[in-house]
Design an enzyme around this catalytic site. Structure first.
Site, PDB file in Angstrom:
ATOM      1  N   HIS A 153      -3.885 -23.505  22.416  1.00  0.00           N
ATOM      2  CA  HIS A 153      -4.071 -24.931  22.102  1.00  0.00           C
ATOM      3  C   HIS A 153      -4.203 -25.777  23.375  1.00  0.00           C
ATOM      4  O   HIS A 153      -3.897 -26.970  23.346  1.00  0.00           O
ATOM      5  CB  HIS A 153      -2.920 -25.477  21.250  1.00  0.00           C
ATOM      6  N   SER A 274     -21.519 -37.774  44.250  1.00  0.00           N
ATOM      7  CA  SER A 274     -21.932 -38.920  43.458  1.00  0.00           C
ATOM      8  C   SER A 274     -22.637 -39.913  44.364  1.00  0.00           C
ATOM      9  O   SER A 274     -22.275 -40.072  45.529  1.00  0.00           O
ATOM     10  CB  SER A 274     -20.697 -39.578  42.825  1.00  0.00           C
ATOM     11  N   LYS A 280     -16.309 -38.010  45.185  1.00  0.00           N
ATOM     12  CA  LYS A 280     -16.548 -37.060  44.101  1.00  0.00           C
ATOM     13  C   LYS A 280     -17.095 -35.720  44.562  1.00  0.00           C
ATOM     14  O   LYS A 280     -17.875 -35.626  45.493  1.00  0.00           O
ATOM     15  CB  LYS A 280     -17.546 -37.653  43.109  1.00  0.00           C
ATOM     16  N   GLU A 287     -21.335 -27.464  34.299  1.00  0.00           N
ATOM     17  CA  GLU A 287     -21.673 -28.333  33.165  1.00  0.00           C
ATOM     18  C   GLU A 287     -23.040 -27.970  32.580  1.00  0.00           C
ATOM     19  O   GLU A 287     -23.230 -27.967  31.360  1.00  0.00           O
ATOM     20  CB  GLU A 287     -21.658 -29.796  33.611  1.00  0.00           C
TER      21      GLU A 287
END
Ligand code: ARG
Length: 455
Positions: A153, A274, A280, A287
């Site tokens: 979970h 970024s 970043k 992704e």
């Protein structure tokens, strides 16, 4: 005047919707191989003369050279790869080119070309899956004893090792590779000679062409040969499942990379910055791999829907079989290679993993097991006492190894100091020695087994 325009315009649209050379040019090598095998067989069986066969084979050789050199003229007016090759052959050798299509139809021709393409794609992809497995194995071996939290979970459950976690994916990708191998073996029958749908009246030798093209045997039913694309569907299903595995691993990389988890580092090689936020470092490759699963599942769905209502045998709908397969394998192969690169690049932040492994009372099961083993309590009762111990630790703001013995004895007077030996994540992991468990020696044994299996 208008009649000319009226008849012209649908003709252009007809070509626009009918033409497939834009994508089936990727079958050029397979089309040539199939034509060579067919021509040789027609000669051997006396269907065409040796002179014609020689001219055809020479012409096909020239076309092969043109394809290799990038000078072959792909032309939309000839609709698809089969007619492009035949038209070029006619330009090169004259009317003898017209004999190549004896005892053959574009229906068995495309079924053959496409099968050979998919067969190769399965073999190539299987090899890339194995390369990814090797990258995972190397990382697992270096981290067979690196402690991290295991989750259910997405809540801390029990400590495991990072090597064990990575080896879970080695198992998944192992099944993926075997699915590609199974699909490759099942589709390994030659449809060539089924002709349009009913077979041929010429004395062709389908076993000869099957063997020449590396098939185990010819297909046994001419209608089935030109009508089904289950080999493509099965490969897409294998590809989609593999993409789902990749996507789950990608998702974990994204999670592990967050400052909140801080489990791994990726170098600049596999991250992007970024344009506005200078701090970043984003795991874009992960992704994108995660997103490609959508494309792969879409490809399977696309072809399944194309096929599901088609009456036997061939319908032009089936020309739409190629794009989803090409797109799926392109995306999957890129994903597999990028994932292998990312796995090699990834470094665990061992301190953070270890700290997280001890959080969340992750050794509660070890306490319960100790109560069963040392005091002979039934597991349910041990579970209850352990729950109370967790509650007490929470009240005191300590972890389980930090809970004073007096508090434990208040719950069960027979608990002795020996209990603390099992409450650390290291002890917990070391105790999971059952076959396939997370104890480092078990993990190393599984790594060894895979090393022997992977060529
Ligand atoms: N380009 C066609 C395809 O991909 C080749 C087969 C054409 N057959 C036909 N009967 N029109 O399916």
């Amino acid at each position: 005047m208008w009649g000319g325009r009226f008849s012209d315009k649908p003709a252009e649209l007809m070509q626009a919707i009918n033409v497939s050379i834009g994508f089936d040019r990727r079958l050029a090598a397979q089309d040539l191989a199939g034509s060579k095998a067919h021509a040789a067989m027609l000669q051997k069986t006396g269907v065409i003369t040796s002179d014609d066969a020689r001219a055809i084979l020479d012409g096909l050789e020239t076309i092969g050279a043109e394809l290799a050199a990038g000078t072959f003229p792909f032309r939309e007016e000839f609709e698809d790869i089969h007619m492009n090759v035949e038209a070029r052959l006619r330009e090169l050798i004259g009317p003898a080119a017209g004999r190549l299509h004896t005892a053959r139809s574009r229906n068995d021709q495309v079924a053959l070309d496409f099968r050979m393409w998919v067969r190769e794609a399965c073999a190539r992809t299987g090899e890339q899956v194995r390369a990814l497995q090797r990258a995972l194995l190397a990382k697992a071996e270096a981290n067979a004893a690196t402690i991290m939290p295991g989750f259910t979970h997405l809540q801390p459950a029990q400590p495991v090792t990072f090597g064990h976690h990575l080896m879970a994916y080695v198992e998944m990708f192992g099944r993926d590779a075997s699915r590609f191998a199974d699909a490759g073996a099942r589709m390994n029958e030659s449809p060539l000679g089924a002709a349009a749908l009913a077979g041929s009246s010429f004395p062709i030798d389908r076993h000869m062409t099957a063997e020449a093209l590396g098939f185990a045997r010819p297909t046994a039913n001419s209608l089935d040969s030109v009508a089904d694309r289950d080999f493509a569907l099965e490969s897409l299903a294998a590809a989609a499942i593999c993409a789902i595995h990749l996507s789950r691993l990608a998702e974990e990389i994204v999670i592990w990379m967050t400052p909140q988890f801080g489990f791994i580092r990726l170098t600049d090689a596999f991250t992007t910055g970024s344009s506005i936020m200078p701090q970043k470092k984003n795991p874009d490759a992960a992704e994108l791999i995660r997103a490609k699963a959508g494309r792969l599942l879409g490809s399977f769905t696309q072809l399944a829907v194309v096929m599901k209502g088609l009456p036997l045998t061939y319908s032009k709908d089936m020309q739409e079989d190629k794009v989803p397969v090409f797109e799926a394998f392109d995306a999957l192969e890129l994903s597999l290679r990028a994932m292998a690169g990312m796995i090699a690049d990834m470094q665990p932040i061992v301190e953070n993993m270890a700290k997280a492994a001890g959080a969340g009372f992750s050794t509660a099961t070890d306490l319960a097991d100790w109560l069963v083993r040392e005091l002979g309590l039934p597991f349910r009762e041990a579970h209850h006492i352990t729950g109370a111990a967790v509650k007490r630790a929470e009240q005191l703001g300590v972890d389980l190894p930090g809970l004073p013995l007096g508090d434990l004895q208040a719950l069960e007077p027979r608990i002795g100091a020996g209990v603390y030996d099992v409450l650390t994540p290291q002890a917990s992991v070391a105790s999971r020695t059952s076959y396939g468990g997370t104890a480092p020696d078990q993990v190393r044994a599984q790594i060894q087994r895979w090393k022997e299996r992977l060529p």
